[in-house]
Design a protein around this motif. Structure first.
Motif, PDB file in Angstrom:
ATOM      1  N   GLN A  35       0.822  -1.214   0.000  1.00  0.00           N
ATOM      2  CA  GLN A  35       0.000   0.000   0.000  1.00  0.00           C
ATOM      3  C   GLN A  35       0.854   1.261   0.000  1.00  0.00           C
ATOM      4  O   GLN A  35       0.475   2.274  -0.598  1.00  0.00           O
ATOM      5  CB  GLN A  35      -0.946   0.007   1.204  1.00  0.00           C
ATOM      6  CG  GLN A  35      -1.940   1.181   1.176  1.00  0.00           C
ATOM      7  CD  GLN A  35      -2.972   1.083   2.269  1.00  0.00           C
ATOM      8  OE1 GLN A  35      -3.343  -0.015   2.713  1.00  0.00           O
ATOM      9  NE2 GLN A  35      -3.462   2.220   2.733  1.00  0.00           N
ATOM     10  N   TYR A  36       2.015   1.201   0.636  1.00  0.00           N
ATOM     11  CA  TYR A  36       2.911   2.367   0.622  1.00  0.00           C
ATOM     12  C   TYR A  36       3.356   2.670  -0.809  1.00  0.00           C
ATOM     13  O   TYR A  36       3.465   3.845  -1.195  1.00  0.00           O
ATOM     14  CB  TYR A  36       4.126   2.112   1.511  1.00  0.00           C
ATOM     15  CG  TYR A  36       3.794   2.028   2.984  1.00  0.00           C
ATOM     16  CD1 TYR A  36       3.683   3.175   3.759  1.00  0.00           C
ATOM     17  CD2 TYR A  36       3.578   0.795   3.598  1.00  0.00           C
ATOM     18  CE1 TYR A  36       3.373   3.101   5.118  1.00  0.00           C
ATOM     19  CE2 TYR A  36       3.264   0.709   4.951  1.00  0.00           C
ATOM     20  CZ  TYR A  36       3.160   1.870   5.700  1.00  0.00           C
ATOM     21  OH  TYR A  36       2.845   1.794   7.037  1.00  0.00           O
ATOM     22  N   GLN A  37       3.602   1.626  -1.596  1.00  0.00           N
ATOM     23  CA  GLN A  37       3.987   1.827  -2.983  1.00  0.00           C
ATOM     24  C   GLN A  37       2.829   2.425  -3.784  1.00  0.00           C
ATOM     25  O   GLN A  37       3.024   3.354  -4.587  1.00  0.00           O
ATOM     26  CB  GLN A  37       4.414   0.499  -3.616  1.00  0.00           C
ATOM     27  CG  GLN A  37       5.786   0.020  -3.224  1.00  0.00           C
ATOM     28  CD  GLN A  37       6.880   0.779  -3.982  1.00  0.00           C
ATOM     29  OE1 GLN A  37       6.766   1.969  -4.261  1.00  0.00           O
ATOM     30  NE2 GLN A  37       7.942   0.094  -4.310  1.00  0.00           N
ATOM     31  N   ILE A  38       1.655   1.882  -3.595  1.00  0.00           N
ATOM     32  CA  ILE A  38       0.487   2.390  -4.323  1.00  0.00           C
ATOM     33  C   ILE A  38       0.271   3.867  -4.027  1.00  0.00           C
ATOM     34  O   ILE A  38       0.069   4.687  -4.934  1.00  0.00           O
ATOM     35  CB  ILE A  38      -0.765   1.572  -3.956  1.00  0.00           C
ATOM     36  CG1 ILE A  38      -0.629   0.139  -4.466  1.00  0.00           C
ATOM     37  CG2 ILE A  38      -2.025   2.227  -4.524  1.00  0.00           C
ATOM     38  CD1 ILE A  38      -1.721  -0.793  -3.978  1.00  0.00           C
ATOM     39  N   GLU A  39       0.318   4.225  -2.757  1.00  0.00           N
ATOM     40  CA  GLU A  39       0.080   5.617  -2.369  1.00  0.00           C
ATOM     41  C   GLU A  39       1.146   6.548  -2.939  1.00  0.00           C
ATOM     42  O   GLU A  39       0.836   7.671  -3.376  1.00  0.00           O
ATOM     43  CB  GLU A  39       0.016   5.717  -0.847  1.00  0.00           C
ATOM     44  CG  GLU A  39      -1.210   5.032  -0.255  1.00  0.00           C
ATOM     45  CD  GLU A  39      -1.179   4.939   1.260  1.00  0.00           C
ATOM     46  OE1 GLU A  39      -2.218   4.599   1.843  1.00  0.00           O
ATOM     47  OE2 GLU A  39      -0.111   5.194   1.860  1.00  0.00           O
ATOM     48  N   THR A 106       8.193  -1.037 -10.440  1.00  0.00           N
ATOM     49  CA  THR A 106       8.831  -0.998  -9.124  1.00  0.00           C
ATOM     50  C   THR A 106       8.595  -2.298  -8.388  1.00  0.00           C
ATOM     51  O   THR A 106       7.521  -2.907  -8.498  1.00  0.00           O
ATOM     52  CB  THR A 106       8.303   0.183  -8.280  1.00  0.00           C
ATOM     53  OG1 THR A 106       8.921   0.165  -6.987  1.00  0.00           O
ATOM     54  CG2 THR A 106       6.797   0.133  -8.104  1.00  0.00           C
ATOM     55  N   ASN A 107       9.580  -2.737  -7.657  1.00  0.00           N
ATOM     56  CA  ASN A 107       9.409  -3.909  -6.800  1.00  0.00           C
ATOM     57  C   ASN A 107       8.376  -3.605  -5.715  1.00  0.00           C
ATOM     58  O   ASN A 107       8.332  -2.499  -5.185  1.00  0.00           O
ATOM     59  CB  ASN A 107      10.726  -4.297  -6.137  1.00  0.00           C
ATOM     60  CG  ASN A 107      11.714  -4.898  -7.111  1.00  0.00           C
ATOM     61  OD1 ASN A 107      11.408  -5.125  -8.276  1.00  0.00           O
ATOM     62  ND2 ASN A 107      12.933  -5.145  -6.644  1.00  0.00           N
ATOM     63  N   GLY A 108       7.594  -4.605  -5.380  1.00  0.00           N
ATOM     64  CA  GLY A 108       6.587  -4.411  -4.347  1.00  0.00           C
ATOM     65  C   GLY A 108       7.124  -4.535  -2.943  1.00  0.00           C
ATOM     66  O   GLY A 108       6.414  -4.233  -1.977  1.00  0.00           O
ATOM     67  N   ASP A 109       8.388  -4.961  -2.798  1.00  0.00           N
ATOM     68  CA  ASP A 109       8.933  -5.200  -1.457  1.00  0.00           C
ATOM     69  C   ASP A 109      10.040  -4.217  -1.101  1.00  0.00           C
ATOM     70  O   ASP A 109      10.968  -4.551  -0.360  1.00  0.00           O
ATOM     71  CB  ASP A 109       9.442  -6.629  -1.336  1.00  0.00           C
ATOM     72  CG  ASP A 109      10.530  -6.968  -2.360  1.00  0.00           C
ATOM     73  OD1 ASP A 109      10.813  -6.114  -3.230  1.00  0.00           O
ATOM     74  OD2 ASP A 109      11.077  -8.077  -2.285  1.00  0.00           O
ATOM     75  N   ILE A 110       9.956  -2.995  -1.646  1.00  0.00           N
ATOM     76  CA  ILE A 110      10.893  -1.952  -1.226  1.00  0.00           C
ATOM     77  C   ILE A 110      10.110  -0.812  -0.582  1.00  0.00           C
ATOM     78  O   ILE A 110       8.907  -0.664  -0.800  1.00  0.00           O
ATOM     79  CB  ILE A 110      11.727  -1.405  -2.404  1.00  0.00           C
ATOM     80  CG1 ILE A 110      10.826  -0.745  -3.450  1.00  0.00           C
ATOM     81  CG2 ILE A 110      12.575  -2.506  -3.016  1.00  0.00           C
ATOM     82  CD1 ILE A 110      11.584   0.012  -4.514  1.00  0.00           C
ATOM     83  N   PHE A 111      10.827  -0.034   0.200  1.00  0.00           N
ATOM     84  CA  PHE A 111      10.237   1.172   0.791  1.00  0.00           C
ATOM     85  C   PHE A 111      11.209   2.315   0.515  1.00  0.00           C
ATOM     86  O   PHE A 111      12.406   2.201   0.814  1.00  0.00           O
ATOM     87  CB  PHE A 111      10.039   1.009   2.299  1.00  0.00           C
ATOM     88  CG  PHE A 111       9.355   2.195   2.930  1.00  0.00           C
ATOM     89  CD1 PHE A 111       7.974   2.257   2.980  1.00  0.00           C
ATOM     90  CD2 PHE A 111      10.093   3.247   3.450  1.00  0.00           C
ATOM     91  CE1 PHE A 111       7.339   3.359   3.546  1.00  0.00           C
ATOM     92  CE2 PHE A 111       9.468   4.349   4.019  1.00  0.00           C
ATOM     93  CZ  PHE A 111       8.088   4.398   4.059  1.00  0.00           C
ATOM     94  N   SER A 112      10.718   3.393  -0.068  1.00  0.00           N
ATOM     95  CA  SER A 112      11.611   4.482  -0.436  1.00  0.00           C
ATOM     96  C   SER A 112      10.836   5.786  -0.539  1.00  0.00           C
ATOM     97  O   SER A 112       9.598   5.803  -0.503  1.00  0.00           O
ATOM     98  CB  SER A 112      12.280   4.192  -1.789  1.00  0.00           C
ATOM     99  OG  SER A 112      11.361   4.430  -2.840  1.00  0.00           O
ATOM    100  N   GLY A 202      18.161   9.277  -1.431  1.00  0.00           N
ATOM    101  CA  GLY A 202      17.172   9.376  -0.375  1.00  0.00           C
ATOM    102  C   GLY A 202      16.979   8.070   0.370  1.00  0.00           C
ATOM    103  O   GLY A 202      17.817   7.162   0.322  1.00  0.00           O
ATOM    104  N   GLN A 203      15.849   7.961   1.021  1.00  0.00           N
ATOM    105  CA  GLN A 203      15.532   6.765   1.797  1.00  0.00           C
ATOM    106  C   GLN A 203      15.199   5.599   0.874  1.00  0.00           C
ATOM    107  O   GLN A 203      14.465   5.742  -0.097  1.00  0.00           O
ATOM    108  CB  GLN A 203      14.340   7.048   2.722  1.00  0.00           C
ATOM    109  CG  GLN A 203      13.964   5.897   3.637  1.00  0.00           C
ATOM    110  CD  GLN A 203      12.732   6.209   4.464  1.00  0.00           C
ATOM    111  OE1 GLN A 203      11.850   6.931   4.025  1.00  0.00           O
ATOM    112  NE2 GLN A 203      12.668   5.675   5.667  1.00  0.00           N
TER     113      GLN A 203
END
Length: 224
Positions: A35-39, A106-112, A202-203
């Motif tokens: 969901q973080y990726q979608i947003e 984008t990979n679904g298992d990253i956070f950036s 960045g992050q």
């Protein structure tokens, strides 16, 4: 421009968490990782999203639906339970949904906090990859960023592929249906001088283990 989120991986390093829950739906600070990726994609202006899935994929469709509540339109590219097509094969299968224009993956298992809206595909290029500083779990890196942003396969200052890129469908012109990796296609584009890169400072986190999932949970809760 359309965007694709890769969500078909089995997540073996996440076991036993992924025995009953697909990796993209693992909860982090109160909502699924994907969901973080979608947003973030929606905030960057990407409304038409394609999500592939395999392991327990029906759960992903049930959880995300058509994407309306996120301000998106989600289509799915199912690969079959236990039959993930690898990155290259998964993107190739989804091409009819992605259309004839360049698209973001984008990979679904990253956070950036990568700014997806700032990415561009240069004229004549088949791919633009986002690169990040090498994390502890991948110190050797993947590619070198050469002059004028061109990607090189060899060199001293290697960076890690962030799992985010822009692709021209022509990159897959010689491919056939089935499972195959993305890396050989990237290296072919590099050898042709048709691949560029962008170093994002960045992050960025690859959420590949329960430990890193826990680290992200702490980071997000501390930001509240």
């Amino acid at each position: 421009m359309k965007a694709m989120i890769l969500a078909a991986g089995r997540g073996n390093r996440m076991c036993p968490l992924t025995d009953t829950t697909p990796k993209p739906l693992l909860p982090v600070a109160g909502k699924p990782l994907i969901q973080y990726q979608i947003e973030r994609l929606v905030r960057a202006g990407f409304r038409d999203l394609v999500i592939n899935h395999a392991h327990l994929g029906v759960q992903i469709e049930q959880a995300l639906g058509d994407g309306q509540r996120f301000g998106a339109r989600i289509c799915y590219s199912p690969e079959g339970e236990g039959r993930a097509l690898e990155t290259g094969g998964g993107i190739f299968k989804a091409l009819p949904l992605l259309g004839p224009e360049p698209f973001l993956v984008t990979n679904g298992d990253i956070f950036s906090n990568i700014d997806y809206s700032a990415l561009r595909l240069a004229a004549g290029d088949l791919v633009t990859l986002v690169l990040v500083d090498n994390p502890p779990q991948h110190p050797q890196g993947d590619f070198v960023l050469g002059d004028h942003g061109k990607l090189l396969s060899e060199g001293e200052r290697r960076l890690t592929f962030a799992g985010v890129g822009l692709y021209d469908p022509a990159l897959f012109a010689s491919c056939q249906p089935g499972a195959f990796p993305l890396a050989p296609l990237l290296r072919q584009a590099i050898s042709q001088g048709r691949a560029s890169g962008y170093h994002d400072k960045g992050q960025w986190m690859d959420i590949g283990t329960p430990e890193r999932l826990g680290q992200l949970e702490k980071i997000l809760k501390s930001d509240v």
